[in-house]
Design a protein around this motif. Structure first.
Motif, PDB file in Angstrom:
ATOM      1  N   LEU A   9       0.832  -1.204   0.000  1.00  0.00           N
ATOM      2  CA  LEU A   9       0.000   0.000   0.000  1.00  0.00           C
ATOM      3  C   LEU A   9       0.866   1.253   0.000  1.00  0.00           C
ATOM      4  CD1 LEU A   9      -2.914   1.143   0.195  1.00  0.00           C
ATOM      5  CD2 LEU A   9      -2.626   1.111   2.692  1.00  0.00           C
ATOM      6  N   MET A  10       1.956   1.209   0.769  1.00  0.00           N
ATOM      7  CA  MET A  10       2.898   2.327   0.789  1.00  0.00           C
ATOM      8  C   MET A  10       3.466   2.577  -0.605  1.00  0.00           C
ATOM      9  SD  MET A  10       4.695   4.424   2.859  1.00  0.00           S
ATOM     10  CE  MET A  10       4.791   3.639   4.460  1.00  0.00           C
ATOM     11  N   GLU A  11       3.797   1.497  -1.303  1.00  0.00           N
ATOM     12  CA  GLU A  11       4.375   1.629  -2.642  1.00  0.00           C
ATOM     13  C   GLU A  11       3.334   2.075  -3.669  1.00  0.00           C
ATOM     14  OE1 GLU A  11       7.742  -1.897  -2.213  1.00  0.00           O
ATOM     15  OE2 GLU A  11       5.725  -2.381  -2.911  1.00  0.00           O
ATOM     16  N   LYS A  12       2.089   1.643  -3.519  1.00  0.00           N
ATOM     17  CA  LYS A  12       1.018   1.979  -4.469  1.00  0.00           C
ATOM     18  C   LYS A  12       0.569   3.433  -4.318  1.00  0.00           C
ATOM     19  CE  LYS A  12      -3.122  -0.308  -6.302  1.00  0.00           C
ATOM     20  NZ  LYS A  12      -4.138   0.721  -6.449  1.00  0.00           N
ATOM     21  N   ALA A  13       0.538   3.923  -3.081  1.00  0.00           N
ATOM     22  CA  ALA A  13       0.165   5.314  -2.772  1.00  0.00           C
ATOM     23  C   ALA A  13      -1.064   5.795  -3.544  1.00  0.00           C
ATOM     24  CB  ALA A  13       1.352   6.238  -3.024  1.00  0.00           C
ATOM     25  N   PRO A  14      -2.246   5.215  -3.323  1.00  0.00           N
ATOM     26  CA  PRO A  14      -3.440   5.628  -4.081  1.00  0.00           C
ATOM     27  C   PRO A  14      -3.936   7.018  -3.718  1.00  0.00           C
ATOM     28  CG  PRO A  14      -4.034   4.078  -2.357  1.00  0.00           C
ATOM     29  CD  PRO A  14      -2.533   4.137  -2.371  1.00  0.00           C
ATOM     30  N   TRP A  15      -3.398   7.601  -2.655  1.00  0.00           N
ATOM     31  CA  TRP A  15      -3.818   8.928  -2.211  1.00  0.00           C
ATOM     32  C   TRP A  15      -3.112  10.053  -2.960  1.00  0.00           C
ATOM     33  CZ3 TRP A  15      -1.957   5.073   1.040  1.00  0.00           C
ATOM     34  CH2 TRP A  15      -0.576   5.081   1.251  1.00  0.00           C
ATOM     35  N   VAL A  16      -2.267   9.712  -3.933  1.00  0.00           N
ATOM     36  CA  VAL A  16      -1.594  10.711  -4.768  1.00  0.00           C
ATOM     37  C   VAL A  16      -1.885  10.386  -6.223  1.00  0.00           C
ATOM     38  CG1 VAL A  16       0.601  11.756  -5.428  1.00  0.00           C
ATOM     39  CG2 VAL A  16       0.240  11.015  -3.073  1.00  0.00           C
ATOM     40  N   ARG A  17      -2.170  11.411  -7.011  1.00  0.00           N
ATOM     41  CA  ARG A  17      -2.439  11.202  -8.430  1.00  0.00           C
ATOM     42  C   ARG A  17      -2.027  12.433  -9.228  1.00  0.00           C
ATOM     43  NH1 ARG A  17      -9.075  11.888  -9.017  1.00  0.00           N
ATOM     44  NH2 ARG A  17      -9.111  14.173  -8.897  1.00  0.00           N
ATOM     45  N   LYS A  18      -1.931  12.257 -10.540  1.00  0.00           N
ATOM     46  CA  LYS A  18      -1.671  13.366 -11.450  1.00  0.00           C
ATOM     47  C   LYS A  18      -2.955  13.708 -12.178  1.00  0.00           C
ATOM     48  CE  LYS A  18       1.410  14.887 -15.183  1.00  0.00           C
ATOM     49  NZ  LYS A  18       2.548  14.517 -16.061  1.00  0.00           N
ATOM     50  N   ASN A  19      -3.382  14.959 -12.054  1.00  0.00           N
ATOM     51  CA  ASN A  19      -4.612  15.397 -12.705  1.00  0.00           C
ATOM     52  C   ASN A  19      -4.440  15.347 -14.215  1.00  0.00           C
ATOM     53  OD1 ASN A  19      -6.678  17.238 -13.874  1.00  0.00           O
ATOM     54  ND2 ASN A  19      -7.162  17.633 -11.729  1.00  0.00           N
ATOM     55  N   ARG A  20      -5.300  14.587 -14.880  1.00  0.00           N
ATOM     56  CA  ARG A  20      -5.143  14.392 -16.324  1.00  0.00           C
ATOM     57  C   ARG A  20      -5.596  15.604 -17.129  1.00  0.00           C
ATOM     58  NH1 ARG A  20      -9.679  10.702 -19.269  1.00  0.00           N
ATOM     59  NH2 ARG A  20     -11.544  11.797 -18.558  1.00  0.00           N
ATOM     60  N   ILE A  21      -6.215  16.576 -16.477  1.00  0.00           N
ATOM     61  CA  ILE A  21      -6.668  17.784 -17.162  1.00  0.00           C
ATOM     62  C   ILE A  21      -5.577  18.847 -17.177  1.00  0.00           C
ATOM     63  CG2 ILE A  21      -8.424  19.592 -17.226  1.00  0.00           C
ATOM     64  CD1 ILE A  21     -10.269  17.669 -15.725  1.00  0.00           C
ATOM     65  N   ASN A  22      -5.034  19.145 -15.986  1.00  0.00           N
ATOM     66  CA  ASN A  22      -4.033  20.214 -15.902  1.00  0.00           C
ATOM     67  C   ASN A  22      -2.632  19.708 -15.622  1.00  0.00           C
ATOM     68  OD1 ASN A  22      -4.082  19.584 -13.122  1.00  0.00           O
ATOM     69  ND2 ASN A  22      -5.630  21.140 -12.720  1.00  0.00           N
ATOM     70  N   GLY A  23      -2.475  18.393 -15.409  1.00  0.00           N
ATOM     71  CA  GLY A  23      -1.151  17.822 -15.196  1.00  0.00           C
ATOM     72  C   GLY A  23      -0.574  18.058 -13.824  1.00  0.00           C
ATOM     73  N   LYS A  24      -1.341  18.638 -12.898  1.00  0.00           N
ATOM     74  CA  LYS A  24      -0.838  18.931 -11.560  1.00  0.00           C
ATOM     75  C   LYS A  24      -0.942  17.705 -10.648  1.00  0.00           C
ATOM     76  CE  LYS A  24      -1.911  23.880 -11.699  1.00  0.00           C
ATOM     77  NZ  LYS A  24      -2.637  24.987 -11.039  1.00  0.00           N
ATOM     78  N   ILE A  25      -0.038  17.655  -9.674  1.00  0.00           N
ATOM     79  CA  ILE A  25      -0.068  16.573  -8.692  1.00  0.00           C
ATOM     80  C   ILE A  25      -1.098  16.913  -7.616  1.00  0.00           C
ATOM     81  CG2 ILE A  25       1.280  15.248  -7.028  1.00  0.00           C
ATOM     82  CD1 ILE A  25       2.073  14.816  -9.927  1.00  0.00           C
TER      83      ILE A  25
END
Length: 644
Positions: free
Chosen positions: A271-287
């Motif tokens: 779970l630590m490695e997967k980190a589902p609580w972080v993503r890249k916004n596919r619209i503006n590219g922001k984290i």
């Protein structure tokens, strides 16, 4: 600490529809104990939904003691909904007390009344309902109001959020006792779901509002379901952390369940490695990171700061690995050892500066890599040595529910569709709207702003604010056209079975910029209020609050007004306004009267067109020789029509 395919529809198609032959023509008895005015949980405005206030100690005592265990077939019924409202208010008050540092008498009352096992049973009950009953009923209830389908799904998040607050305290872990076995199993099932599902499918990102309109009602429910499920999964991370914080105060069977039955460390490290609580916004590219139950953009200055959920996973691992008794009970196989050693790559100066205790964890992992076992693990602790006698508690609540209703799932689903999950009356809609805690900022609706005075849309010196004002002035001019209002009115009135939270969304499709004497093409499509602004960063609770306010309003206005939104650049995606139904000549009518016009003999094809999900029509630009009302040319530029 937790807190918290389009068809052309010219205006001439409506000619002669003003000739009317004649005028057109659940939850009853919910407990009144939850006062609508006055008291600690009074409504700020009964007409427009409820903004919860903190409960008084007397209300908390009554609400907690009145909690009961329901049967599966009761979920969504009158008594169950009343208890959901009480739980929602208790959760609101508990979070408010924790945030402000007040006396946490909600938590104390749960402990004194020994109701934490009841709360955990309620959590397992709604989990079983979502797992077994929801797939069987969703297609048949998809057209009900969004809150009717939303509340049972979101109830799980409310309960786990309340447990998160309670289990922060050691006394609550002690009072929960053996019921924690069910809770641990629940948490493990959620973590397995997260690990088995790709991150981009846990919560889908929506690029445009038009993309959302392509979903049918069942797809909308599925997306809503997945979003709430993700929120619950993130909450259980904190719940596990608090259970491990107070491991010495909980039954030994819970420790055994964590380390031996489920081997929780084999879930936490991936779970630590997967980190589902972080993503890249596919619209503006922001984290973005998931905090406070919604996705938030990470500023450049905060890129090195650990997300809160990341921290919770670290602390849970720390609690288990650094606990002497857990070390003695955790038999280190080569696979388990390699799993733990994978953590070393993530411990660096930036992480240690924010979580100093990880220094000790890093030292322990280095010793483990050298010696192959935990330091001091072989010394043994009283009660931790191997024994031929094995006593293991079972997950009593879930086992009982599954055993009781085995092979009866379809029977329960059929009963609920017939007797429980039924279409609401206006009074029931208003009541449902009061079951969601509405933040104070939602008491003021976000209406479509009025046209700014003395503003020429064709002029302006640029700037974001000027562009917004020009766009609003231009769309106000479009809505002022009688042909536009009447077309939207017939479109909204055509469907008899339209859900009460349906919104008519108006936009200008891609086209060449029309000149004087040409026609501007416009598009109408149907959507649900909760899907407006799909790309806007709002939590599930915030969208539910907005839906609750709308339903409270619509309860008395259905049939006389419809809700309209604009999908265009520089116009808020969530701004709506209620418009009266009008005929082609602009005369006020009811939805029933307009529908009767469309149902007259010879107008079958027209009715079929209006009943579609998408409709296109056009208005003339500039002065017209035919006498048709036209849109002034100066407003066309302000619409920011996308070029074809």
């Amino acid at each position: 600490r937790p807190h918290s395919s389009p068809f052309p529809l010219p205006p001439s198609a409506l000619m002669g529809l003003d000739e009317l032959d004649s005028d057109g023509p659940g939850l009853d008895g919910l407990d009144d104990i939850l006062g609508r005015h006055g008291g600690g949980a009074a409504a700020a405005n009964d007409e427009f939904g409820m903004s919860f206030e903190d409960l008084t100690p007397f209300e908390v005592e009554y609400f907690v003691r009145d909690l009961q265990e329901f049967k599966l077939e009761d979920v969504g019924g009158k008594a169950w909904l009343t208890q959901h409202e009480k739980t929602e208010k208790l959760n609101w008050t508990a979070h408010s007390q924790a945030k402000e540092g007040y006396d946490e008498f909600v938590v104390d009352q749960f402990n004194m009344s020994e109701k934490l096992p009841t709360l955990i049973y309620d959590l397992i009950l709604i989990e079983v309902w979502k797992e077994r009953i929801w797939p069987l009923v969703k297609a048949r209830i998809a057209k009900l109001s969004s809150l009717r389908t939303y509340i049972p799904v979101y109830h799980e998040a409310t309960v786990v959020n309340l447990l998160e607050i309670c289990l922060y305290h050691r006394t609550s872990c002690e009072e929960a006792g053996d019921a924690l076995v069910d809770l641990v199993d629940f948490c493990v099932r959620k973590l397995r779901y997260v690990l088995a599902t790709p991150n981009d499918r846990l919560v889908r990102q929506v690029a445009t509002a038009k993309e959302v309109t392509e979903w049918d009602n069942v797809r909308q429910l599925d997306e809503q379901f997945m979003e709430v499920e993700f929120q619950v999964c993130m909450c259980v991370i904190s719940v596990l952390r608090f259970i491990t914080d107070h491991r010495v105060a909980i039954p030994l069977a819970v420790t055994t369940r964590l380390l031996e039955t489920h081997d929780i460390l084999l879930l936490l490290v991936p779970l630590m490695e997967k980190a589902p609580w972080v993503r890249k916004n596919r619209i503006n590219g922001k984290i973005e990171k998931f905090e406070e139950h919604k996705w938030q953009v990470v500023d450049k200055d905060d890129e090195g700061r650990l997300p809160k959920l990341h921290t919770q996973v670290w602390l849970t691992i720390y609690n288990l690995v650094m606990d002497a008794e857990c070390r003695s009970r955790y038999e280190l196989t080569s696979f388990r050892r390699e799993n733990l050693l994978r953590l070393r790559r993530y411990i660096n100066e930036v992480v240690v500066d924010q979580l100093p205790p990880l220094t000790n964890l890093h030292r322990t992992l280095e010793e483990l890599s050298i010696s192959g076992q935990f330091t001091g693990a072989g010394q043994g602790l009283p009660g931790a040595s191997a024994t031929p006698f094995v006593v293991e508690l079972v997950a009593e609540a879930r086992e009982a529910l599954v055993r009781t209703y085995e092979n009866r799932w379809q029977e329960i689903a059929d009963y609920q569709v017939k007797e429980v999950l039924v279409k609401e009356t206006p009074e029931e809609l208003k009541r449902l709207g009061q079951m969601i805690s509405i933040p104070k900022e939602f008491l003021e609706a976000e209406p479509l702003p009025e046209k700014p005075e003395d503003l020429d849309p064709a002029s302006g010196s640029g700037g974001e604010r000027d562009a917004e004002e020009r766009a609003l002035a231009s769309w106000e001019a479009v809505l002022a056209l009688t042909s536009v209002r009447s077309t939207a009115s017939f479109f909204a009135a055509a469907r008899v079975d339209a859900p009460v939270d349906e919104v008519v969304v108006m936009s200008a499709p891609r086209q060449s910029m029309p000149e004087e004497g040409e026609r501007l093409r416009l598009e109408l499509r149907r959507s649900r209020h909760g899907l407006l602004g799909a790309g806007v960063q709002r939590s599930a609770r915030e969208r539910a609050a907005a839906d609750a306010r709308l339903l409270s309003q619509r309860a008395t206005e259905v049939g006389t007004t419809f809700v309209l939104a604009i999908d265009a650049p520089c116009v808020s995606a969530t701004a709506t306004r209620n418009l009266e139904y009008v005929s082609q000549k602009g005369a006020p009518k009811s939805a029933q009267q307009l529908l009767q016009l469309l149902q007259k003999p010879g107008r079958e094809s027209l009715l079929e067109m209006y009943c579609d999900d998408v409709a296109e029509f056009s208005v003339e630009v500039g002065a017209t020789s035919s006498g048709e009302e036209g849109l002034p040319l100066r407003h066309v530029a302000g619409l920011l029509v996308p070029a074809s």
